[in-house]
Design a protein around this motif. Structure first.
Motif, PDB file in Angstrom:
ATOM      1  N   PHE A   1       0.991  -2.322  -2.280  1.00  0.00           N
ATOM      2  CA  PHE A   1       0.496  -3.673  -2.020  1.00  0.00           C
ATOM      3  C   PHE A   1      -0.924  -3.864  -2.546  1.00  0.00           C
ATOM      4  O   PHE A   1      -1.294  -4.949  -2.980  1.00  0.00           O
ATOM      5  CB  PHE A   1       0.527  -3.984  -0.519  1.00  0.00           C
ATOM      6  N   GLU A   2      -1.731  -2.809  -2.496  1.00  0.00           N
ATOM      7  CA  GLU A   2      -3.099  -2.909  -2.995  1.00  0.00           C
ATOM      8  C   GLU A   2      -3.114  -2.849  -4.518  1.00  0.00           C
ATOM      9  O   GLU A   2      -2.269  -2.213  -5.148  1.00  0.00           O
ATOM     10  CB  GLU A   2      -3.968  -1.768  -2.441  1.00  0.00           C
ATOM     11  N   SER A   3      -4.082  -3.525  -5.087  1.00  0.00           N
ATOM     12  CA  SER A   3      -4.216  -3.540  -6.544  1.00  0.00           C
ATOM     13  C   SER A   3      -4.628  -2.155  -7.039  1.00  0.00           C
ATOM     14  O   SER A   3      -5.517  -1.512  -6.484  1.00  0.00           O
ATOM     15  CB  SER A   3      -5.273  -4.567  -6.956  1.00  0.00           C
ATOM     16  N   GLY A   4      -3.968  -1.705  -8.063  1.00  0.00           N
ATOM     17  CA  GLY A   4      -4.328  -0.421  -8.670  1.00  0.00           C
ATOM     18  C   GLY A   4      -3.675   0.777  -8.029  1.00  0.00           C
ATOM     19  O   GLY A   4      -3.949   1.915  -8.419  1.00  0.00           O
ATOM     20  N   ILE A   5      -2.813   0.557  -7.049  1.00  0.00           N
ATOM     21  CA  ILE A   5      -2.131   1.675  -6.398  1.00  0.00           C
ATOM     22  C   ILE A   5      -0.647   1.588  -6.686  1.00  0.00           C
ATOM     23  O   ILE A   5       0.014   0.602  -6.316  1.00  0.00           O
ATOM     24  CB  ILE A   5      -2.372   1.659  -4.878  1.00  0.00           C
ATOM     25  N   PRO A   6      -0.074   2.589  -7.352  1.00  0.00           N
ATOM     26  CA  PRO A   6       1.356   2.545  -7.659  1.00  0.00           C
ATOM     27  C   PRO A   6       2.192   2.758  -6.403  1.00  0.00           C
ATOM     28  O   PRO A   6       1.764   3.421  -5.457  1.00  0.00           O
ATOM     29  CB  PRO A   6       1.539   3.702  -8.645  1.00  0.00           C
ATOM     30  N   GLU A   7       3.365   2.177  -6.378  1.00  0.00           N
ATOM     31  CA  GLU A   7       4.255   2.362  -5.235  1.00  0.00           C
ATOM     32  C   GLU A   7       5.096   3.624  -5.404  1.00  0.00           C
ATOM     33  O   GLU A   7       5.286   4.129  -6.511  1.00  0.00           O
ATOM     34  CB  GLU A   7       5.180   1.137  -5.099  1.00  0.00           C
ATOM     35  N   GLY A   8       5.598   4.090  -4.283  1.00  0.00           N
ATOM     36  CA  GLY A   8       6.549   5.196  -4.315  1.00  0.00           C
ATOM     37  C   GLY A   8       5.963   6.600  -4.360  1.00  0.00           C
ATOM     38  O   GLY A   8       6.710   7.564  -4.544  1.00  0.00           O
ATOM     39  N   ILE A   9       4.635   6.748  -4.180  1.00  0.00           N
ATOM     40  CA  ILE A   9       4.058   8.094  -4.158  1.00  0.00           C
ATOM     41  C   ILE A   9       4.168   8.651  -2.735  1.00  0.00           C
ATOM     42  O   ILE A   9       3.645   8.051  -1.793  1.00  0.00           O
ATOM     43  CB  ILE A   9       2.583   8.083  -4.589  1.00  0.00           C
ATOM     44  N   PRO A  10       4.833   9.773  -2.539  1.00  0.00           N
ATOM     45  CA  PRO A  10       5.008  10.316  -1.179  1.00  0.00           C
ATOM     46  C   PRO A  10       3.669  10.678  -0.528  1.00  0.00           C
ATOM     47  O   PRO A  10       2.762  11.204  -1.187  1.00  0.00           O
ATOM     48  CB  PRO A  10       5.850  11.573  -1.410  1.00  0.00           C
ATOM     49  N   ILE A  11       3.560  10.370   0.750  1.00  0.00           N
ATOM     50  CA  ILE A  11       2.368  10.725   1.522  1.00  0.00           C
ATOM     51  C   ILE A  11       2.676  11.870   2.470  1.00  0.00           C
ATOM     52  O   ILE A  11       1.913  12.820   2.592  1.00  0.00           O
ATOM     53  CB  ILE A  11       1.860   9.509   2.324  1.00  0.00           C
ATOM     54  N   GLY A  12       3.795  11.782   3.147  1.00  0.00           N
ATOM     55  CA  GLY A  12       4.206  12.803   4.101  1.00  0.00           C
ATOM     56  C   GLY A  12       5.555  12.474   4.689  1.00  0.00           C
ATOM     57  O   GLY A  12       6.278  11.601   4.176  1.00  0.00           O
ATOM     58  N   THR A  13       5.904  13.142   5.768  1.00  0.00           N
ATOM     59  CA  THR A  13       7.207  12.971   6.410  1.00  0.00           C
ATOM     60  C   THR A  13       7.013  12.648   7.889  1.00  0.00           C
ATOM     61  O   THR A  13       6.153  13.251   8.554  1.00  0.00           O
ATOM     62  CB  THR A  13       8.051  14.254   6.284  1.00  0.00           C
ATOM     63  N   VAL A  14       7.802  11.701   8.392  1.00  0.00           N
ATOM     64  CA  VAL A  14       7.710  11.333   9.808  1.00  0.00           C
ATOM     65  C   VAL A  14       8.053  12.551  10.660  1.00  0.00           C
ATOM     66  O   VAL A  14       9.131  13.125  10.565  1.00  0.00           O
ATOM     67  CB  VAL A  14       8.660  10.163  10.149  1.00  0.00           C
ATOM     68  N   LYS A  15       7.107  12.923  11.505  1.00  0.00           N
ATOM     69  CA  LYS A  15       7.245  14.122  12.324  1.00  0.00           C
ATOM     70  C   LYS A  15       7.744  13.808  13.724  1.00  0.00           C
ATOM     71  O   LYS A  15       8.576  14.549  14.281  1.00  0.00           O
ATOM     72  CB  LYS A  15       5.889  14.833  12.385  1.00  0.00           C
ATOM     73  N   SER A  16       7.231  12.742  14.305  1.00  0.00           N
ATOM     74  CA  SER A  16       7.644  12.387  15.666  1.00  0.00           C
ATOM     75  C   SER A  16       7.486  10.886  15.881  1.00  0.00           C
ATOM     76  O   SER A  16       6.639  10.243  15.257  1.00  0.00           O
ATOM     77  CB  SER A  16       6.819  13.153  16.700  1.00  0.00           C
ATOM     78  N   VAL A  17       8.330  10.333  16.757  1.00  0.00           N
ATOM     79  CA  VAL A  17       8.277   8.911  17.103  1.00  0.00           C
ATOM     80  C   VAL A  17       8.401   8.797  18.617  1.00  0.00           C
ATOM     81  O   VAL A  17       9.328   9.357  19.212  1.00  0.00           O
ATOM     82  CB  VAL A  17       9.409   8.112  16.427  1.00  0.00           C
ATOM     83  N   SER A  18       7.473   8.068  19.224  1.00  0.00           N
ATOM     84  CA  SER A  18       7.550   7.867  20.674  1.00  0.00           C
ATOM     85  C   SER A  18       7.080   6.452  21.011  1.00  0.00           C
ATOM     86  O   SER A  18       6.364   5.823  20.229  1.00  0.00           O
ATOM     87  CB  SER A  18       6.701   8.906  21.417  1.00  0.00           C
ATOM     88  N   TYR A  19       7.506   6.000  22.171  1.00  0.00           N
ATOM     89  CA  TYR A  19       7.115   4.649  22.594  1.00  0.00           C
ATOM     90  C   TYR A  19       6.923   4.626  24.098  1.00  0.00           C
ATOM     91  O   TYR A  19       7.800   5.048  24.862  1.00  0.00           O
ATOM     92  CB  TYR A  19       8.171   3.618  22.181  1.00  0.00           C
ATOM     93  N   ASP A  20       5.756   4.165  24.523  1.00  0.00           N
ATOM     94  CA  ASP A  20       5.461   4.021  25.948  1.00  0.00           C
ATOM     95  C   ASP A  20       5.678   2.571  26.358  1.00  0.00           C
ATOM     96  O   ASP A  20       5.135   1.647  25.727  1.00  0.00           O
ATOM     97  CB  ASP A  20       4.013   4.437  26.236  1.00  0.00           C
ATOM     98  N   GLU A  21       6.476   2.364  27.372  1.00  0.00           N
ATOM     99  CA  GLU A  21       6.803   1.006  27.831  1.00  0.00           C
ATOM    100  C   GLU A  21       5.509   0.249  28.152  1.00  0.00           C
ATOM    101  O   GLU A  21       4.613   0.745  28.820  1.00  0.00           O
ATOM    102  CB  GLU A  21       7.688   1.089  29.083  1.00  0.00           C
TER     103      GLU A  21
END
Length: 267
Positions: free
Chosen positions: A215-235
């Motif tokens: 979305f930012e100018s000058g930054i290509p899309e699709g470059i991997p950053i990392g992998t989702v390690k955990s997902v949690s949600y507090d009510e």
């Protein structure tokens, strides 16, 4: 007549006395020789032992010197093996860089080498050996081993400072590769980052690859950053807690590539 007899007896006595003296002298010599034999034998044996010991010590010194030379040769061979392994590793890294470059024709690339770490935050910044004279600009994206490594933060004539994706001040728009959910990524520490403003209804899954959205100018899309390690949600919270595992260790990284979007429309 008596005179002759006296002379005869005197002569015989002299001859007997001389013979006795000779016999007595040889006997003394024999006794003395026998008496000195143990001493002379011990001296001879000590001399032979000293010669033997000298030969052993000389042989030992020779073996020690040979062993030292062999150890030096072994260490030299080890150094050569390490050097060849480093060359092989560099060639593999350069091949990865070439493969990555070929897929981004709209960007120009510069290959840099990490030469140090920032003194004020050694785990959040690295210094690379290319700068403004090489066309590097602040905000250029930095990639290593096919993953987003960071962003050019400061630029000198011959070197640049890069803020890493692991630094808490690093933030970029991103998305999940499988679900295509738009998110924001921020660094946390050397091993992980986190996703910001993830709404409860967003489909974020463990194991999904987080990559640049472009979305930012000058930054290509699709470059991997990392992998989702955990997902949690507090009510009651507005957003989910999402942790992202990073796949790059800055301390084990040697070469990087800096991406700059090619300028068009200029003559």
């Amino acid at each position: 007549m008596k005179k002759r007899l006296y002379i005869y007896v005197f002569t015989v006595l002299i001859l007997l006395a001389g013979g006795f003296f000779v016999v007595k002298t040889d006997l003394v010599k024999s006794i003395a020789l026998d008496a000195s034999y143990p001493f002379l034998r011990s001296v001879s044996e000590l001399k032979d032992f000293a010669i033997f010991l000298t030969q052993i010590l000389s042989s030992k010194d020779s073996l020690i010197n040979k062993n030292k030379k062999l150890q030096q040769e072994i260490e030299l061979l080890k150094a050569q093996i390490i050097y060849l392994k480093n060359i092989e590793s560099e060639n593999k890294n350069l091949k990865k860089i070439l493969n990555f470059v070929s897929n981004k024709p709209e960007f120009s690339f510069k290959t840099g080498k990490i030469i140090g770490y920032s003194s004020d935050s050694w785990n959040g910044f690295v210094i690379i050996n290319i700068g403004s004279t090489d066309g590097i600009k602040k905000g250029d994206i930095v990639v290593a081993n096919g993953y987003l490594f960071g962003e050019v933060y400061q630029v000198g004539a011959f070197s640049s400072s890069v803020i890493l994706t692991s630094d808490k001040n690093f933030m970029i728009s991103a998305r999940c590769r499988k679900t295509r959910e738009a998110v924001f990524y921020r660094g946390k520490n050397t091993k992980e980052g986190k996703l910001l403003y993830v709404k409860p209804e967003q489909d974020i899954r463990i194991g999904d690859v987080v990559e640049t959205a472009g979305f930012e100018s000058g930054i290509p899309e699709g470059i991997p950053i990392g992998t989702v390690k955990s997902v949690s949600y507090d009510e009651g919270n507005f957003y989910k807690n999402v942790s992202v595992s990073l796949n790059i260790n800055p301390l084990e990284t040697e070469y990087v590539i800096v991406l700059s979007r090619k300028e068009t429309g200029k003559k």
